[in-house]
Design an enzyme around this catalytic site. Structure first.
Site, PDB file in Angstrom:
ATOM      1  CG  ASP A 278      -1.819   1.170   1.336  1.00  0.00           C
ATOM      2  OD1 ASP A 278      -2.774   1.212   0.557  1.00  0.00           O
ATOM      3  OD2 ASP A 278      -1.589   2.072   2.178  1.00  0.00           O
TER       4      ASP A 278
ATOM      5  CD  GLU B 104      -2.282   2.276  -3.507  1.00  0.00           C
ATOM      6  OE1 GLU B 104      -3.359   2.841  -3.739  1.00  0.00           O
ATOM      7  OE2 GLU B 104      -1.607   2.511  -2.485  1.00  0.00           O
TER       8      GLU B 104
HETATM    9  C1  NOJ Z   1      -4.151   3.478  -0.514  1.00  0.00           C
HETATM   10  C2  NOJ Z   1      -5.387   2.679  -0.333  1.00  0.00           C
HETATM   11  O1  NOJ Z   1      -5.722   2.072  -1.558  1.00  0.00           O
HETATM   12  C3  NOJ Z   1      -6.463   3.598   0.173  1.00  0.00           C
HETATM   13  O2  NOJ Z   1      -7.699   2.962   0.235  1.00  0.00           O
HETATM   14  C4  NOJ Z   1      -6.041   4.083   1.526  1.00  0.00           C
HETATM   15  O3  NOJ Z   1      -6.986   5.016   1.995  1.00  0.00           O
HETATM   16  C5  NOJ Z   1      -4.676   4.755   1.470  1.00  0.00           C
HETATM   17  N1  NOJ Z   1      -3.731   3.935   0.759  1.00  0.00           N
HETATM   18  C6  NOJ Z   1      -4.117   4.996   2.827  1.00  0.00           C
HETATM   19  O4  NOJ Z   1      -3.687   3.801   3.405  1.00  0.00           O
END
Ligand code: NOJ
Ligand code: MG
Length: 593
Positions: free
Chosen positions: A258, A322
């Protein structure tokens, strides 16, 4: 010479056997060495995975993203859970999907619905317990389904015991002192305090929050309840290594990292970001708090941990990053560090370039702009973006799925997109999404796309048997009476059945490599060819506003047989010089060569 004076044929003496023996041993050793070396090189450049004789599993399968809160509720509390997922594992075999990715299910105060983790190695009671997780892994393995979990290293929850220890740390001798990013800020003439710089959080105003216990500000890229860990601290790295090993030991097959572009900020916290650097997800203007070069060393370190598991059992472990808002160079560096960075650019196609055929062609070219050994991936939806039906209209959902599943590389499908699910219309309801709340803008709400999975036309669309409501209600606008698994299973030309057939088709060798042929340009219909010698397919997709005729003989093929269509017809012979496609229509033709 032999005893009898005759010439001994070559190598019948003991001495000679010895030489031959040594030669054979030497030869075998050399072959083993070369094999190991090749394997080594391959794992460096390709991460093809230890002893797997063919491509690693993650190059062959679709990844299906599950948002656990919304997939299947087993205990009637209106929130999805791990037991619920276990009860639906059959669905992935049915879909021809070989891997699932679970959004966070770890202990969390749920301020960001699990992306605020307070304990990385526990299951939040809302979702079940560790036995449920172990069972999920066991059951998934028995069905041949790989399990990827979300890994949220950038920040913890402010309810993490690590944060508590850090706030209360007395001085540098405490290992938790620098666990987070602390700064005392500046003192104004009136004695009040200000943050050290103008850095902004993705979700709200300043990225700095004052902590009265520590008497300092802490940095948070997202919510103030999501303090960023300090990756310049070796203790943090070690603790996070342990977390990775914990889940790898449990048998997970990969990690989705993430928010990785936020892992580092520049060390000098008194430098302001350029004017224009904003809040929000999708900007690229951040110079000092995103995309810092130190990230890649850490990704390599995590890759190395996964590699030890690969080496032990010969099965690849997948590392998916991500990477929202990264430049091309950073994308290359994620690959070099041994991860696959998500290629998100198909998602905002509508707003960025109108989602025309030309627009898609450009984006796909960009997605394929890779060097040897870099494996492509495409994604068209997730829990942070409106559903396809809402972005592109119901009419385009099937063609979008057709595109996703026929492009090279690993595709990721967000749950419900295989049904053509619409997002819930929650206008008028107080948003649940913290991003909408902190930014005080309902337009930013991600509630719509997180609506519960539609299994059938009964209570709560079969998602939950709660009689007091589900965490996000199923709204009438979703037409769940018709758009659901049960109904679509029994309809030959449903989105679901098309998806299953596409998922089956893409298992052919023709779709399993990274080859794709495009025309120089396209007009209203997107067209490309996939395949291998003797088994080639043309894919044509009309994302335009009206019916269009096209001639695709310029690609060098004149005839073919229709194998799949967003309409129900198939098996008919197609004259490639004159193809008529309705708005939102797509088809795949097996080409005569
Ligand atoms: C990316 C995630 O996909 C999202 O849903 C989240 O709010 C943020 N990171 C913070 O962790
Ligand atoms: Mg950070």
């Amino acid at each position: 010479m032999g005893k009898d004076g005759k010439e001994t044929p070559f190598c019948q003496s003991n001495k000679c056997s010895c030489v031959v023996f040594l030669l054979i041993v030497g030869g075998v050793a050399a072959v083993v060495c070369v094999t190991l070396l090749v394997k080594d090189l391959r794992s460096i450049y390709d991460h093809d995975g230890g002893g797997e004789s063919e491509a690693p599993w993650w190059k062959k399968t679709i990844i299906y993203q599950i948002y656990p809160r919304s997939f299947q509720d087993s205990d009637g509390d209106g929130v999805g859970d791990l037991q619920g997922i276990i009860s639906r594992l059959w669905y992935f075999n049915y879909l021809n999907v070989g891997a699932i990715w679970l959004s966070p299910f770890f202990t969390s105060p749920m301020k960001d619905f699990g992306y605020d983790v307070s304990n990385y190695t526990e299951v939040d009671p809302l979702f079940g317990d560790m036995d449920d997780f172990d069972n999920l892994i066991k059951e998934a393995k028995s069905k041949g389904i790989k399990v990827i979990i979300d890994f949220v290293p950038n920040h913890t929850s402010n309810e993490s015991s690590w944060f508590d220890l850090s706030r209360h740390a007395a001085d540098e001798s405490d290992p938790y002192w620098n666990f987070y990013i602390w700064n005392e800020g500046t003192t104004n003439p009136d004695g009040s305090r200000s943050p050290p710089d103008n850095w902004k959080s993705v979700f709200e105003g300043s990225a700095w929050e004052w902590d009265d216990v520590r008497k300092a500000y802490y940095y948070h890229a997202f919510l103030s309840s999501q303090p960023d860990l300090n990756y310049r601290n070796e203790h943090v790295l070690e603790k996070i290594d342990e977390v990775i090993r914990f889940w790898m030991d449990k048998g997970v097959d990969g990690l989705r990292i993430d928010a990785i572009p936020h892992l580092f900020e520049i060390a000098n916290q008194s430098i302001d970001e350029p004017a224009g650097a904003s809040n929000g997800f999708d900007e690229n203007l951040h110079k000092y708090i995103k995309n810092q070069p130190e990230i890649f060393k850490v990704v390599k370190r995590w890759r190395a941990i996964l590699d030890t598991y690969e080496a032990a059992d010969g099965t690849s472990r997948f590392l998916l990053a991500e990477t929202v808002g990264i430049p091309h160079e950073a994308r290359m560096n994620y690959y070099k560090a041994g991860s696959v960075p998500f290629f998100f650019n198909l998602i905002p196609a509508k707003e960025k370039c109108g989602a025309t055929a030309t627009c898609f062609l450009e984006i796909i070219r960009d997605g394929m702009n890779l060097t040897e050994g870099q494996w492509p991936n495409f994604v068209i939806g997730n829990h942070d973006n409106k559903r396809i039906a809402d972005r592109m209209g119901d009419v385009n959902v099937d063609a979008m799925n057709m595109m996703l599943l026929t492009l090279p590389g690993t595709p990721t499908t967000y749950y419900g997109e295989e049904l053509g699910m619409r997002g819930g219309d929650y206008t008028g309801m107080t948003p649940k999404d913290p991003y909408a709340i902190t930014s005080n803008n309902a337009e930013n709400s991600r509630d719509s796309e997180r609506n519960p999975m539609q299994w059938n036309d009964t209570l709560n669309a079969g998602f939950s048997n709660s009689t007091t409501g589900t965490w996000l209600p199923i709204q009438p606008n979703t037409d769940y009476m018709h758009i659901n698994v049960e109904v679509e299973r029994n309809l030959d030309n449903s989105s679901l059945n098309l998806y299953r057939k596409l998922a089956e088709l893409r298992q052919k060798e023709a779709f399993q490599n990274a080859n794709i042929e495009f025309p120089e340009s396209v007009s209203d219909v997107l067209v490309y060819v996939r395949g291998v010698e003797g088994d080639r397919y043309a894919v044509a997709l009309n994302f335009g506003e009206a019916k269009h005729g096209i001639d695709i003989t310029k690609l060098g093929y004149t005839k073919g047989t229709l194998v799949l269509s967003t309409k129900s017809e198939k098996d008919k012979t197609i004259d490639l010089s004159n193809i008529q496609l309705d708005k939102g229509e797509g088809f795949i033709v097996h080409l005569d060569e």
